[in-house]
Design a protein around this motif. Sequence first.
Motif, PDB file in Angstrom:
ATOM      1  N   MET A   1       0.841  -1.157   0.000  1.00 34.29           N
ATOM      2  CA  MET A   1       0.000   0.000   0.000  1.00 34.29           C
ATOM      3  C   MET A   1       0.900   1.238   0.000  1.00 34.29           C
ATOM      4  N   LYS A   2       0.506   2.235  -0.793  1.00 30.73           N
ATOM      5  CA  LYS A   2       1.258   3.485  -0.857  1.00 30.73           C
ATOM      6  C   LYS A   2       0.447   4.591  -0.208  1.00 30.73           C
ATOM      7  N   GLN A   3       1.140   5.484   0.499  1.00 32.33           N
ATOM      8  CA  GLN A   3       0.510   6.646   1.117  1.00 32.33           C
ATOM      9  C   GLN A   3       1.325   7.878   0.777  1.00 32.33           C
ATOM     10  N   LYS A  26       4.687  -2.907   2.858  1.00 31.69           N
ATOM     11  CA  LYS A  26       4.658  -4.252   2.269  1.00 31.69           C
ATOM     12  C   LYS A  26       4.573  -5.278   3.385  1.00 31.69           C
ATOM     13  N   LYS A  27       3.853  -6.364   3.116  1.00 35.78           N
ATOM     14  CA  LYS A  27       3.740  -7.428   4.110  1.00 35.78           C
ATOM     15  C   LYS A  27       4.428  -8.674   3.570  1.00 35.78           C
ATOM     16  N   ASP A  28       5.319  -9.220   4.371  1.00 34.10           N
ATOM     17  CA  ASP A  28       5.988 -10.482   4.051  1.00 34.10           C
ATOM     18  C   ASP A  28       5.023 -11.603   4.446  1.00 34.10           C
ATOM     19  N   GLN A  29       4.423 -12.253   3.461  1.00 29.84           N
ATOM     20  CA  GLN A  29       3.413 -13.282   3.703  1.00 29.84           C
ATOM     21  C   GLN A  29       3.989 -14.489   4.442  1.00 29.84           C
ATOM     22  N   CYS A  30       5.243 -14.801   4.208  1.00 30.37           N
ATOM     23  CA  CYS A  30       5.855 -15.965   4.864  1.00 30.37           C
ATOM     24  C   CYS A  30       6.129 -15.709   6.349  1.00 30.37           C
ATOM     25  N   GLY A  32       4.952 -12.989   8.049  1.00 32.00           N
ATOM     26  CA  GLY A  32       3.864 -12.267   8.695  1.00 32.00           C
ATOM     27  C   GLY A  32       4.283 -10.917   9.241  1.00 32.00           C
ATOM     28  N   VAL A  33       5.351 -10.344   8.675  1.00 31.48           N
ATOM     29  CA  VAL A  33       5.885  -9.069   9.146  1.00 31.48           C
ATOM     30  C   VAL A  33       5.507  -7.975   8.146  1.00 31.48           C
ATOM     31  N   THR A  34       5.074  -6.815   8.657  1.00 28.57           N
ATOM     32  CA  THR A  34       4.761  -5.663   7.819  1.00 28.57           C
ATOM     33  C   THR A  34       5.880  -4.638   7.956  1.00 28.57           C
ATOM     34  N   VAL A  35       6.365  -4.150   6.815  1.00 27.04           N
ATOM     35  CA  VAL A  35       7.463  -3.191   6.797  1.00 27.04           C
ATOM     36  C   VAL A  35       7.007  -1.935   6.068  1.00 27.04           C
TER      37      VAL A  35
END
Length: 75
Positions: A1-3, A26-30, A32-35
């Motif tokens: 997502m962009k803001q 961005k969310k790392d699906q593997c 479960g971390v959001t950066v």
Amino acid sequence: MKQEFGQVSAQGSTMDLMPARRTETKKDQCAGVTVEAATDLSKTEYHYKIDQEASGWTLCLNDRFGQTCLTPKKK
């Protein structure tokens, strides 16, 4: 997502955004971390269109990545 947050100026059918802050999440699906990371603060030009329909107003912004349409939040 962009803001993006900043100052917008409109002339004719285009809007220029001079961002004060721009981030991409961005969310790392593997893992479960959001950066969230700050990105380039260069000016962005959007072609815009405002429509009024029975359901309300819609603002559509077009840039080189495609179209995004926004509607006011209903209370």
